[in-house]
Motif scaffolding. Sequence first.
Motif, PDB file in Angstrom:
ATOM      1  N   UNK A  99      12.160 -15.333  78.936  1.00  0.00           N
ATOM      2  CA  UNK A  99      12.421 -15.732  77.547  1.00  0.00           C
ATOM      3  C   UNK A  99      12.905 -17.172  77.525  1.00  0.00           C
ATOM      4  N   UNK A 100      12.352 -17.967  76.603  1.00  0.00           N
ATOM      5  CA  UNK A 100      12.664 -19.394  76.525  1.00  0.00           C
ATOM      6  C   UNK A 100      12.948 -19.771  75.072  1.00  0.00           C
ATOM      7  N   UNK A 101      13.813 -20.778  74.905  1.00  0.00           N
ATOM      8  CA  UNK A 101      14.165 -21.266  73.575  1.00  0.00           C
ATOM      9  C   UNK A 101      13.488 -22.599  73.298  1.00  0.00           C
ATOM     10  N   UNK A 102      13.158 -22.839  72.030  1.00  0.00           N
ATOM     11  CA  UNK A 102      12.709 -24.153  71.579  1.00  0.00           C
ATOM     12  C   UNK A 102      13.255 -24.358  70.171  1.00  0.00           C
ATOM     13  N   UNK A 103      13.544 -25.606  69.837  1.00  0.00           N
ATOM     14  CA  UNK A 103      14.089 -25.903  68.513  1.00  0.00           C
ATOM     15  C   UNK A 103      14.919 -27.163  68.550  1.00  0.00           C
ATOM     16  N   UNK A 104      15.565 -27.478  67.438  1.00  0.00           N
ATOM     17  CA  UNK A 104      16.263 -28.760  67.345  1.00  0.00           C
ATOM     18  C   UNK A 104      17.738 -28.698  67.721  1.00  0.00           C
ATOM     19  N   UNK A 105      18.202 -27.555  68.267  1.00  0.00           N
ATOM     20  CA  UNK A 105      19.597 -27.467  68.696  1.00  0.00           C
ATOM     21  C   UNK A 105      19.723 -27.000  70.143  1.00  0.00           C
ATOM     22  N   UNK A 140      20.061 -16.376  67.978  1.00  0.00           N
ATOM     23  CA  UNK A 140      21.293 -15.666  68.359  1.00  0.00           C
ATOM     24  C   UNK A 140      21.208 -14.206  67.936  1.00  0.00           C
ATOM     25  N   UNK A 141      20.724 -13.972  66.722  1.00  0.00           N
ATOM     26  CA  UNK A 141      20.596 -12.600  66.221  1.00  0.00           C
ATOM     27  C   UNK A 141      19.489 -11.849  66.961  1.00  0.00           C
ATOM     28  N   UNK A 154      11.057 -18.321  71.950  1.00  0.00           N
ATOM     29  CA  UNK A 154      11.724 -18.121  70.661  1.00  0.00           C
ATOM     30  C   UNK A 154      11.937 -19.505  70.051  1.00  0.00           C
ATOM     31  N   UNK A 155      11.118 -19.818  69.058  1.00  0.00           N
ATOM     32  CA  UNK A 155      11.147 -21.149  68.441  1.00  0.00           C
ATOM     33  C   UNK A 155      11.626 -21.019  67.001  1.00  0.00           C
ATOM     34  N   UNK A 156      12.847 -20.522  66.864  1.00  0.00           N
ATOM     35  CA  UNK A 156      13.464 -20.310  65.557  1.00  0.00           C
ATOM     36  C   UNK A 156      14.718 -21.174  65.449  1.00  0.00           C
ATOM     37  N   UNK A 183      14.591  -7.488  67.827  1.00  0.00           N
ATOM     38  CA  UNK A 183      14.959  -7.586  69.230  1.00  0.00           C
ATOM     39  C   UNK A 183      14.149  -6.658  70.106  1.00  0.00           C
ATOM     40  N   UNK A 184      13.862  -5.454  69.611  1.00  0.00           N
ATOM     41  CA  UNK A 184      13.066  -4.503  70.402  1.00  0.00           C
ATOM     42  C   UNK A 184      11.616  -4.982  70.506  1.00  0.00           C
ATOM     43  N   UNK A 185      11.102  -5.613  69.450  1.00  0.00           N
ATOM     44  CA  UNK A 185       9.757  -6.184  69.523  1.00  0.00           C
ATOM     45  C   UNK A 185       9.694  -7.276  70.583  1.00  0.00           C
ATOM     46  N   UNK A 186      10.735  -8.097  70.617  1.00  0.00           N
ATOM     47  CA  UNK A 186      10.795  -9.167  71.614  1.00  0.00           C
ATOM     48  C   UNK A 186      10.811  -8.587  73.015  1.00  0.00           C
ATOM     49  N   UNK A 187      11.625  -7.562  73.231  1.00  0.00           N
ATOM     50  CA  UNK A 187      11.708  -6.948  74.557  1.00  0.00           C
ATOM     51  C   UNK A 187      10.361  -6.377  74.985  1.00  0.00           C
TER      52      UNK A 187
END
Length: 409
Positions: free
Chosen positions: A362-368, A235-236, A227-229, A213-217
Amino acid sequence: MSTDNTTTRTRTPLTVIGGGLAGLIAAITAAESGTPVHLHESHHTLGGRARTATTPYRTNEGPHALYSRGPLWTWLQQRDLIGPAAAVPLRATLLTRFHRDGSLRRMPPLPVLRLGRKQACAAPVDTDFHTWATRHIGPRHARFAANAIGVAVFHHDPGTLSARFVQERLHRVLATPPEAKYPVGGWTSVVGRLTAHARSLGVRVETGSRLTGSDLAEAAAHGPVIVATSLAAARHLLGDDSLAWESGRSALLDLGLRTRRNDSFIVSDLDSPGWIERFTAQDPTLAPPGEQLIQAQLPLAPGESRSVGTARAEHLLDLGFPGWRSRVTHRAEALADGRTGALDLPGTTWRDRPAIDRGNGVYLAGDQVAAPGMLAEVSFNSALEAASLALRGGILPDGDLAHLDLKSA
């Protein structure tokens, strides 16, 4: 020297976390605009759930196919990234079987086929599929129709899901001619071409790189982050408990069998959701000469163990692959829990899933996440949208995917 805002934004570096299908597509989309991209993948290889096992049995994580009328196929085709792809041979289609009322049949019930011709827009969002289908074809055939779509939803009771959601998938799975196409050599062949294309565009790809999380920040302080996980990993990573959505749970079984003439190609379980497919029927390279590769997925109810699904698979194998037990050359079992894409309950659509734009770059990508499409197409559409928002600084309203092809929504 003056520069416009677009030039300034496109030179801002983009970080992509996750090297599966969504991460690679987001990275390529951004790099095609001239944006510097750094992609981090925690695993030692790229591909996510699109990875194919190494030889001699080239298995995917459960049954996989590309759908040739979907946007992902078109995007790959435009960039010459599909490579050789196999359609289902005619002879194989003649060996498709449907498990109904305890025995194998050559055809699904005609009422199910008639229902499959209806467009998704004919089905309501707020009603469950079984209730809606019962009004059209009666309760017995509605159950068969719901179970038939188990291959595309990995859920133990598809009839309880939104009618609109299930009907979209039923319409496409039963399409004539079939949409399903199979990359020769497994999905890893596509992942390899995506990776090579990303690198050719200047994407810096780093495997074995697990960010915190700190790396992301820290990355977000210098430019946008996608974030394509999996949703659980996102969530984590983001510390955001709201990142949750309904998904399936299935027992997976892979078998290598010595070849026997006239084995079934597909066994589709209509008595309860389940799917078995002989992938070497369309791509013999997936197993050693003289052998065939079988992959099965059997959805599990809450509390059911993997062994329950495996027992069901073995029963279907007894019917569709006589003498299979004495022909086994390879066997592997797994449990896919929450790793099979989003499922929409009555009253919800893809727009209600976790939003792509999480704020603060920050943006999300993935199948949910909140994007339309079927199976891998959700990852694809969300990756395009995440990259678009990142490059434009998130100027689109939350959930605005107007520039995407939403005909399958």
